[in-house]
Write a protein that holds these residues in place. Structure first.
Motif, PDB file in Angstrom:
ATOM      1  N   GLU A 185       0.868  -1.173   0.000  1.00  0.00           N
ATOM      2  CA  GLU A 185       0.000   0.000   0.000  1.00  0.00           C
ATOM      3  C   GLU A 185       0.910   1.229   0.000  1.00  0.00           C
ATOM      4  O   GLU A 185       1.685   1.444   0.931  1.00  0.00           O
ATOM      5  N   ILE A 186       0.840   2.017  -1.083  1.00  0.00           N
ATOM      6  CA  ILE A 186       1.739   3.160  -1.280  1.00  0.00           C
ATOM      7  C   ILE A 186       0.932   4.448  -1.180  1.00  0.00           C
ATOM      8  O   ILE A 186      -0.077   4.620  -1.877  1.00  0.00           O
ATOM      9  N   SER A 187       1.373   5.330  -0.303  1.00  0.00           N
ATOM     10  CA  SER A 187       0.672   6.604  -0.121  1.00  0.00           C
ATOM     11  C   SER A 187       1.696   7.704   0.098  1.00  0.00           C
ATOM     12  O   SER A 187       2.864   7.441   0.404  1.00  0.00           O
ATOM     13  N   GLY A 188       1.267   8.960  -0.077  1.00  0.00           N
ATOM     14  CA  GLY A 188       2.187  10.067   0.101  1.00  0.00           C
ATOM     15  C   GLY A 188       1.466  11.312   0.593  1.00  0.00           C
ATOM     16  O   GLY A 188       0.287  11.534   0.271  1.00  0.00           O
ATOM     17  N   ALA A 189       2.160  12.105   1.369  1.00  0.00           N
ATOM     18  CA  ALA A 189       1.623  13.366   1.877  1.00  0.00           C
ATOM     19  C   ALA A 189       2.786  14.321   2.102  1.00  0.00           C
ATOM     20  O   ALA A 189       3.789  13.947   2.739  1.00  0.00           O
ATOM     21  N   GLY A 190       2.666  15.531   1.585  1.00  0.00           N
ATOM     22  CA  GLY A 190       3.745  16.507   1.738  1.00  0.00           C
ATOM     23  C   GLY A 190       4.982  16.051   1.000  1.00  0.00           C
ATOM     24  O   GLY A 190       4.989  15.884  -0.218  1.00  0.00           O
ATOM     25  N   THR A 191       6.034  15.805   1.744  1.00  0.00           N
ATOM     26  CA  THR A 191       7.290  15.356   1.127  1.00  0.00           C
ATOM     27  C   THR A 191       7.648  13.931   1.568  1.00  0.00           C
ATOM     28  O   THR A 191       8.787  13.503   1.387  1.00  0.00           O
ATOM     29  N   GLU A 192       6.670  13.216   2.128  1.00  0.00           N
ATOM     30  CA  GLU A 192       6.986  11.878   2.652  1.00  0.00           C
ATOM     31  C   GLU A 192       6.106  10.814   1.999  1.00  0.00           C
ATOM     32  O   GLU A 192       4.885  10.921   1.990  1.00  0.00           O
ATOM     33  N   ILE A 193       6.756   9.784   1.480  1.00  0.00           N
ATOM     34  CA  ILE A 193       6.072   8.633   0.887  1.00  0.00           C
ATOM     35  C   ILE A 193       6.121   7.481   1.893  1.00  0.00           C
ATOM     36  O   ILE A 193       7.174   7.219   2.497  1.00  0.00           O
ATOM     37  N   THR A 194       4.992   6.810   2.067  1.00  0.00           N
ATOM     38  CA  THR A 194       4.917   5.689   3.004  1.00  0.00           C
ATOM     39  C   THR A 194       4.513   4.419   2.259  1.00  0.00           C
ATOM     40  O   THR A 194       3.526   4.421   1.510  1.00  0.00           O
ATOM     41  N   ILE A 195       5.273   3.362   2.452  1.00  0.00           N
ATOM     42  CA  ILE A 195       4.961   2.060   1.845  1.00  0.00           C
ATOM     43  C   ILE A 195       4.854   1.030   2.963  1.00  0.00           C
ATOM     44  O   ILE A 195       5.778   0.892   3.788  1.00  0.00           O
ATOM     45  N   VAL A 196       3.732   0.337   2.994  1.00  0.00           N
ATOM     46  CA  VAL A 196       3.518  -0.720   4.002  1.00  0.00           C
ATOM     47  C   VAL A 196       2.985  -1.960   3.304  1.00  0.00           C
ATOM     48  O   VAL A 196       2.455  -1.895   2.192  1.00  0.00           O
ATOM     49  N   LEU A 197       3.131  -3.093   3.986  1.00  0.00           N
ATOM     50  CA  LEU A 197       2.543  -4.333   3.477  1.00  0.00           C
ATOM     51  C   LEU A 197       1.037  -4.300   3.663  1.00  0.00           C
ATOM     52  O   LEU A 197       0.538  -3.870   4.711  1.00  0.00           O
ATOM     53  N   SER A 198       0.311  -4.759   2.649  1.00  0.00           N
ATOM     54  CA  SER A 198      -1.139  -4.855   2.792  1.00  0.00           C
ATOM     55  C   SER A 198      -1.480  -5.981   3.760  1.00  0.00           C
ATOM     56  O   SER A 198      -0.655  -6.856   4.042  1.00  0.00           O
ATOM     57  N   GLU A 199      -2.702  -5.979   4.256  1.00  0.00           N
ATOM     58  CA  GLU A 199      -3.114  -7.022   5.198  1.00  0.00           C
ATOM     59  C   GLU A 199      -3.087  -8.396   4.532  1.00  0.00           C
ATOM     60  O   GLU A 199      -2.699  -9.396   5.160  1.00  0.00           O
ATOM     61  N   ALA A 200      -3.490  -8.456   3.264  1.00  0.00           N
ATOM     62  CA  ALA A 200      -3.467  -9.736   2.543  1.00  0.00           C
ATOM     63  C   ALA A 200      -2.036 -10.243   2.395  1.00  0.00           C
ATOM     64  O   ALA A 200      -1.756 -11.438   2.537  1.00  0.00           O
ATOM     65  N   GLU A 201      -1.100  -9.319   2.093  1.00  0.00           N
ATOM     66  CA  GLU A 201       0.293  -9.715   1.945  1.00  0.00           C
ATOM     67  C   GLU A 201       0.892 -10.128   3.286  1.00  0.00           C
ATOM     68  O   GLU A 201       1.718 -11.056   3.351  1.00  0.00           O
ATOM     69  N   LYS A 202       0.488  -9.470   4.371  1.00  0.00           N
ATOM     70  CA  LYS A 202       0.968  -9.875   5.695  1.00  0.00           C
ATOM     71  C   LYS A 202       0.535 -11.311   6.006  1.00  0.00           C
ATOM     72  O   LYS A 202       1.323 -12.115   6.504  1.00  0.00           O
ATOM     73  N   ALA A 203      -0.725 -11.625   5.695  1.00  0.00           N
ATOM     74  CA  ALA A 203      -1.214 -12.979   5.958  1.00  0.00           C
ATOM     75  C   ALA A 203      -0.455 -14.001   5.122  1.00  0.00           C
ATOM     76  O   ALA A 203      -0.062 -15.071   5.619  1.00  0.00           O
ATOM     77  N   ALA A 204      -0.234 -13.674   3.833  1.00  0.00           N
ATOM     78  CA  ALA A 204       0.507 -14.590   2.963  1.00  0.00           C
ATOM     79  C   ALA A 204       1.953 -14.725   3.424  1.00  0.00           C
ATOM     80  O   ALA A 204       2.522 -15.825   3.411  1.00  0.00           O
ATOM     81  N   THR A 205       2.547 -13.615   3.845  1.00  0.00           N
ATOM     82  CA  THR A 205       3.925 -13.638   4.339  1.00  0.00           C
ATOM     83  C   THR A 205       4.033 -14.480   5.607  1.00  0.00           C
ATOM     84  O   THR A 205       4.987 -15.246   5.780  1.00  0.00           O
ATOM     85  N   ASP A 206       3.068 -14.327   6.508  1.00  0.00           N
ATOM     86  CA  ASP A 206       3.067 -15.123   7.739  1.00  0.00           C
ATOM     87  C   ASP A 206       3.036 -16.615   7.419  1.00  0.00           C
ATOM     88  O   ASP A 206       3.772 -17.411   8.014  1.00  0.00           O
ATOM     89  N   THR A 207       2.171 -16.984   6.479  1.00  0.00           N
ATOM     90  CA  THR A 207       2.051 -18.400   6.105  1.00  0.00           C
ATOM     91  C   THR A 207       3.355 -18.923   5.524  1.00  0.00           C
ATOM     92  O   THR A 207       3.842 -19.995   5.907  1.00  0.00           O
ATOM     93  N   ARG A 208       3.945 -18.168   4.607  1.00  0.00           N
ATOM     94  CA  ARG A 208       5.211 -18.594   3.996  1.00  0.00           C
ATOM     95  C   ARG A 208       6.328 -18.669   5.035  1.00  0.00           C
ATOM     96  O   ARG A 208       7.148 -19.596   5.022  1.00  0.00           O
ATOM     97  N   THR A 209       6.369 -17.690   5.938  1.00  0.00           N
ATOM     98  CA  THR A 209       7.419 -17.664   6.956  1.00  0.00           C
ATOM     99  C   THR A 209       7.318 -18.873   7.875  1.00  0.00           C
ATOM    100  O   THR A 209       8.326 -19.512   8.200  1.00  0.00           O
ATOM    101  N   MET A 210       6.101 -19.204   8.308  1.00  0.00           N
ATOM    102  CA  MET A 210       5.924 -20.355   9.190  1.00  0.00           C
ATOM    103  C   MET A 210       6.285 -21.656   8.475  1.00  0.00           C
ATOM    104  O   MET A 210       6.938 -22.538   9.053  1.00  0.00           O
ATOM    105  N   GLN A 211       5.882 -21.787   7.214  1.00  0.00           N
ATOM    106  CA  GLN A 211       6.217 -22.992   6.462  1.00  0.00           C
ATOM    107  C   GLN A 211       7.722 -23.113   6.278  1.00  0.00           C
ATOM    108  O   GLN A 211       8.291 -24.200   6.431  1.00  0.00           O
ATOM    109  N   GLN A 212       8.376 -21.992   5.953  1.00  0.00           N
ATOM    110  CA  GLN A 212       9.825 -22.017   5.770  1.00  0.00           C
ATOM    111  C   GLN A 212      10.535 -22.326   7.086  1.00  0.00           C
ATOM    112  O   GLN A 212      11.501 -23.099   7.115  1.00  0.00           O
ATOM    113  N   SER A 213      10.061 -21.753   8.183  1.00  0.00           N
ATOM    114  CA  SER A 213      10.669 -22.017   9.488  1.00  0.00           C
ATOM    115  C   SER A 213      10.544 -23.493   9.854  1.00  0.00           C
ATOM    116  O   SER A 213      11.502 -24.107  10.342  1.00  0.00           O
ATOM    117  N   LEU A 214       9.365 -24.061   9.629  1.00  0.00           N
ATOM    118  CA  LEU A 214       9.159 -25.478   9.921  1.00  0.00           C
ATOM    119  C   LEU A 214      10.119 -26.343   9.117  1.00  0.00           C
ATOM    120  O   LEU A 214      10.725 -27.283   9.652  1.00  0.00           O
TER     121      LEU A 214
END
Length: 555
Positions: free
Chosen positions: A162-191
């Motif tokens: 999710e990419i947003s900007g205000a003034g002179t600052e741009i903010t990029i964060v992981l979307s909630e869907a990507e966080k869930a997918a990342t969590d799943t991949r991370t747990m599988q890889q850790s196992l």
């Protein structure tokens, strides 16, 4: 006379002999354990056997099977850990690796945005400051191609950033869907990585399971202590290749935004200032092997995948004459100067390694780095003496059960009860033979399953013998009564055991750990009980009947 086709008799006795043959090593458990341990130590030491190891190997004939029924944590003793995976670490790594791509994407609109730099932000958030606020829209449009669809069924239709900007600052964060997918991949890889590391340590039948959203339960039989298990799991071997910004002798020096201070592995008091975002990481490694450098010193050779080879080649080609840091677990192990473009996708890591250290490093790099840190919430060591108590209690229960069942069968059915008891002993041997063949694990609930099998294994014989009695009461000949007894009881026996098998399969599918151990033992016991009750006892009765040829039959 009773007659069973020759091919059927051969198959039945062959199955019995094979099962007992596979179960035989369990009668000599300590000797075979010594044999296996010696073989493992010889393999680890590169093939050189000590006199004690050679004696242990010679004690057990190589032609005989050496597979054993593995003992679970509750019987053998071992270590138990409950670890919490620090998923926030992965979010930070994602943002760190995204920064170079974002910086390159903004170069095309530098005339509109002015200067760009990475600003301080919480973990999992990438903030980019631009000099000219009027270029914000152009910057957002330039960064938009970085967002791609989430690689997950549940996140279909969503973007990963999710990419947003205000003034002179741009903010990029992981979307909630990507966080869930990342969590799943991370747990599988850790196992998977934990499983590889535990297996590489030579342990037998570990239990490694995910619990909840971010926890992993690890139980390893036969390991000395929880600390030893933590040492195996916690070795990260995280390899990265980073740009060298400068050097310093001050460990507390301020490296500037986006940079980190890392110590040199060999020279005391020397620290490198590195770009925090790696050019290439160990995730791009496809192979690593112990080798030797041009001076004959131990080293580790490595090979990248296609993506890693391309990045490595492009970077080395553009930075000839500059130092390039090889960082392992937050320590710079080497910082060679790039002499030419390395386009082959392979290289070598040198350092003050011993042969053993280079071999261990190569193994760890092949296994991969844990994608995130782990916090151990619960740890305990189970002493083997507790397991021995359980084994002794289980053995006593099994012996008492065998004696009680044996006495009942002989008292109720005389000689036919003796045949049932012989089949019961064969049945137990077959269970251990199958468990040895598949590498099964015997737990305390598994012992309960064995004792239950002893109690129920003769049920089929009871049905057959009662049916034979009914046929005899109808004035049929002894041979005919025996044949009819087995044929007419078979359907009832199969139906009853099919329902029991369904229960065992449900327990195995939905259960975990000890429940599965019970289900496996129960399922194997059902199969072997039906086999011995319907086929082994019949052949025993047939052999006796054809030799004795009794005029009257008493069951």
């Amino acid at each position: 006379m009773l007659h069973t086709p020759l091919w059927k008799r051969v198959l039945v006795w062959a199955a019995v002999v094979l099962g007992l043959y596979l179960a035989m090593p369990n009668l000599f458990y300590s000797r075979v354990e010594t044999h296996n341990d010696a073989a493992s130590e010889i393999e680890k030491s590169g093939g050189g056997a000590t006199p004690e190891q050679e004696a242990a190997l010679a004690a057990w004939p190589s032609l005989l099977p050496s597979s054993l029924v593995n003992l679970g944590l509750d019987l053998r003793g071992g270590a138990h850990l409950l670890a919490e995976v620090q998923l926030a670490d992965v979010y930070k790594q994602r943002m760190d690796s995204l920064w170079p791509e974002a910086r390159d994407a903004l170069k095309a609109v530098r005339d509109q945005t002015g200067g760009i730099k990475r600003a301080q932000a919480p973990n999992g958030v990438l903030k980019i400051a631009i000099s000219n606020p009027e270029g914000m829209q152009a910057a957002l449009e330039a960064l938009q191609p970085l967002a791609s669809p989430v690689v997950s069924l549940t996140g279909a239709g969503s973007s990963n950033y999710e990419i947003s900007g205000a003034g002179t600052e741009i903010t990029i964060v992981l979307s909630e869907a990507e966080k869930a997918a990342t969590d799943t991949r991370t747990m599988q890889q850790s196992l998977e990585i934990i499983r590889r590391r535990v297996d590489a340590a030579g342990t037998r039948e570990p239990s490694i399971q995910r619990q909840g959203a971010d926890r992993i339960l690890i139980e390893v039989p036969g390991i000395g202590s929880a600390e030893e298990l933590k040492a195996i799991i916690g070795t990260t071997a995280k390899l990265t290749f980073n740009t060298v910004v400068g050097t310093t002798q001050d460990a507390e020096a301020n490296p500037g935004p986006g940079n980190i201070v890392v110590k040199d592995a060999e020279r005391e008091g020397l620290y490198y200032i590195l770009d925090e975002a790696p050019v290439v990481s160990g995730d791009n490694l496809v192979d690593s092997q112990p080798s030797f450098d041009q001076n004959g010193q131990p080293a580790v050779s490595f090979r990248f995948d296609t993506t890693g080879a391309r990045k490595f080649g492009e970077y080395t080609g553009a930075h000839i004459g500059e130092p390039f840091a090889i960082m392992l677990d937050n320590t710079v192990i080497s910082a060679p100067t790039i002499q030419s473009a390395i386009t082959g996708g392979s290289g070598i890591i040198t350092g003050s390694f011993t042969i053993e250290e280079s071999t261990n490093l190569a193994v760890l790099l092949r296994a991969g780095a844990l994608p995130a840190g782990m916090k151990f919430l619960e740890e305990k060591t189970v002493g083997p003496e507790l397991g021995q108590d359980s084994i002794d209690a289980g053995r006593a229960a099994a012996v008492i059960g065998l004696i009680a069942v044996g006495v009942f069968m002989v008292a109720s059915y005389g000689l036919f009860g003796v045949f049932a008891n012989i089949a019961l002993l064969i049945n137990l041997g077959l269970i251990f033979g199958i468990l040895s063949l598949i590498g099964g694990t015997l737990t305390l609930p598994g012992i309960a399953g064995l004792v239950l099998t002893i109690g129920t294994a003769v049920d089929a014989n009871v049905l057959v013998y009662e049916r034979i009695r009914e046929e005899l009461r109808q004035a049929k000949s002894a041979a005919r009564a025996i044949e009819q007894g087995y044929e007419r009881a078979m359907s009832a026996i199969v139906d009853a055991n099919v329902t029991a098998m369904i229960t065992a399969l449900v327990l195995f599918y939905f259960g975990s750990g000890p429940v599965r151990g019970f289900a496996v033992t129960l399922a194997i016991g059902i199969v072997t009980s039906v086999f011995t009750a319907l086929y082994v006892t019949r052949l025993l009765i047939e052999i006796w009947y054809n030799r004795a040829q009794p005029k009257t039959l008493v069951v």
